[in-house]
Design an enzyme around this catalytic site. Structure first.
Site, PDB file in Angstrom:
ATOM      1  CE  LYS A 153      -3.697  -2.564   2.213  1.00 24.18           C
ATOM      2  NZ  LYS A 153      -4.273  -3.097   3.443  1.00 24.18           N
ATOM      3  CG  ASP A 166      -9.695  -0.594   5.279  1.00 24.34           C
ATOM      4  OD1 ASP A 166      -9.541  -1.006   4.114  1.00 24.34           O
ATOM      5  OD2 ASP A 166      -8.886  -0.822   6.202  1.00 24.34           O
ATOM      6  CD  GLN A 194      -3.500  -4.990   6.520  1.00 24.54           C
ATOM      7  OE1 GLN A 194      -3.490  -3.955   5.857  1.00 24.54           O
ATOM      8  NE2 GLN A 194      -4.077  -6.097   6.094  1.00 24.54           N
TER       9      GLN A 194
HETATM   10  N1  GUN Z   1      -7.199  -7.446   6.036  1.00 23.92           N
HETATM   11  C1  GUN Z   1      -7.710  -8.165   5.008  1.00 23.92           C
HETATM   12  N2  GUN Z   1      -8.334  -7.339   4.136  1.00 23.92           N
HETATM   13  C2  GUN Z   1      -8.222  -6.101   4.627  1.00 23.92           C
HETATM   14  C3  GUN Z   1      -8.662  -4.824   4.171  1.00 23.92           C
HETATM   15  O1  GUN Z   1      -9.296  -4.651   3.122  1.00 23.92           O
HETATM   16  N3  GUN Z   1      -8.332  -3.768   4.962  1.00 23.92           N
HETATM   17  C4  GUN Z   1      -7.643  -3.923   6.113  1.00 23.92           C
HETATM   18  N4  GUN Z   1      -7.394  -2.835   6.825  1.00 23.92           N
HETATM   19  N5  GUN Z   1      -7.222  -5.076   6.566  1.00 23.92           N
HETATM   20  C5  GUN Z   1      -7.513  -6.166   5.815  1.00 23.92           C
END
Ligand code: GUN
Length: 306
Positions: A53, A120, A97
């Protein structure tokens, strides 16, 4: 490439190109969109995602910062960090995350994020807005799938869509987006009776159960569009041979890397039935990060009045 394959890499590159253009526009007005990621602990997959990211932000001319807390960080420390990022005017997007370590209360952390910075789309305010069909920051994976369907000209209105998997991250928001696009939606899960009977109704089938190759040919109607959200690392040779019989290239990759990736769909056996299908890797995966970037730019523009 077989023109039935839905190429997520290509769609993600197009989205990233548009995001880069928007970043350049905002730059002229002195705005540099910034995404801050919070990583708690040392889960290797989470580190890879967060790293990727941050690199994508850099490539698109956006700012980013990763805040790495130790795996035993107490709830108060994580929440204090979120509070600080909420209050920092330079921060446009906050991404915590997941999964967080077990001792942490995930909902309490996510609820604390300023909904305007919740790129998110996991905050209950954004979840509620999405449910009502109002403008919201939408979870990246389902948002990316909708973008792909739209850009590939796949009709949704009036069609039967079946989503397998009811997670807050993918299944539930996916069902809601398809519903708002006027599909007739069924949401299946681990306790659904006669799963194949239900999924065989689908014109659009989204597999997001998190179980390797759970969708086989018996689950798919001829001509269906099949979207595979699953991603599994296979390290067992016999499993690779079972799922990809006679696939020399895949076996070679397995020999050199010790693993290959596969999805929730048994691709080899399902692809001949599908009118369009996403591969793993290279299908849904690349879309998720592209949409995270799009959400961050959107949050930056909205927050800063552009
Ligand atoms: N863990 C698995 N998928 C995601 C996501 O789309 N966002 C975040 N923050 N964590 C994740």
């Amino acid at each position: 490439m077989d023109d039935r394959i839905l190429d997520g890499k290509k769609v993600a590159a197009a989205i990233r190109g548009e995001v880069a253009g928007r970043v350049a526009e905002l730059g002229k007005r002195g705005v540099v969109p910034r995404l801050d990621a919070v990583l708690v602990g040392d889960d290797p997959a989470s580190r890879v995602y967060v790293g990727s990211k941050a690199r994508t932000c850099a490539k698109l001319g956006m700012a980013s910062e990763t805040h790495h807390l130790s795996g035993d960080a107490p709830q108060e420390e994580v929440e204090a960090l979120v509070d600080r990022l909420n209050a920092d005017p330079e921060v446009d997007g906050i991404l915590v995350q997941l999964p967080l370590p077990d001792h942490l209360d995930t909902h309490a952390v996510l609820d604390r994020i300023d909904p305007a910075k919740d790129v998110d789309g996991f905050h209950p305010v954004n979840t509620g807005l999405l449910q009502q069909g109002r403008p919201a920051l939408v979870p990246c994976t389902p948002a990316g799938i909708m973008e792909m369907l739209r850009r590939e000209g796949i009709p949704i209105e009036g069609r039967r869509a079946v989503v397998v998997g009811r997670s807050d991250i993918v299944g539930k928001p996916m069902a809601m987006l398809l519903l708002h696009a006027h599909a007739t939606v069924t949401l299946c899960h681990s306790r659904t009776r006669d799963l194949a009977g239900v999924t065989r109704e689908a014109d659009i089938l989204v597999a997001a159960a998190g179980r390797l190759a759970i969708i086989g040919p018996e689950h798919v109607k001829e001509g269906a569009v099949v979207i595979d959200v699953g991603i599994h690392r296979i390290t067992d040779r016999s499993e690779v041979e079972r799922l990809f019989p006679g696939d020399a290239a895949r076996m070679e990759r397995f020999e050199s890397k010790g693993s290959v990736l596969a999805g929730d769909v048994d691709f080899v056996r399902v692809a001949p039935l599908a009118s369009r299908i996403t591969p793993v890797p290279g299908g849904v995966g690349p879309l998720t990060i592209a949409m995270l970037m799009a959400n961050t730019v959107r949050a930056a523009a909205a927050r800063r009045g552009h």
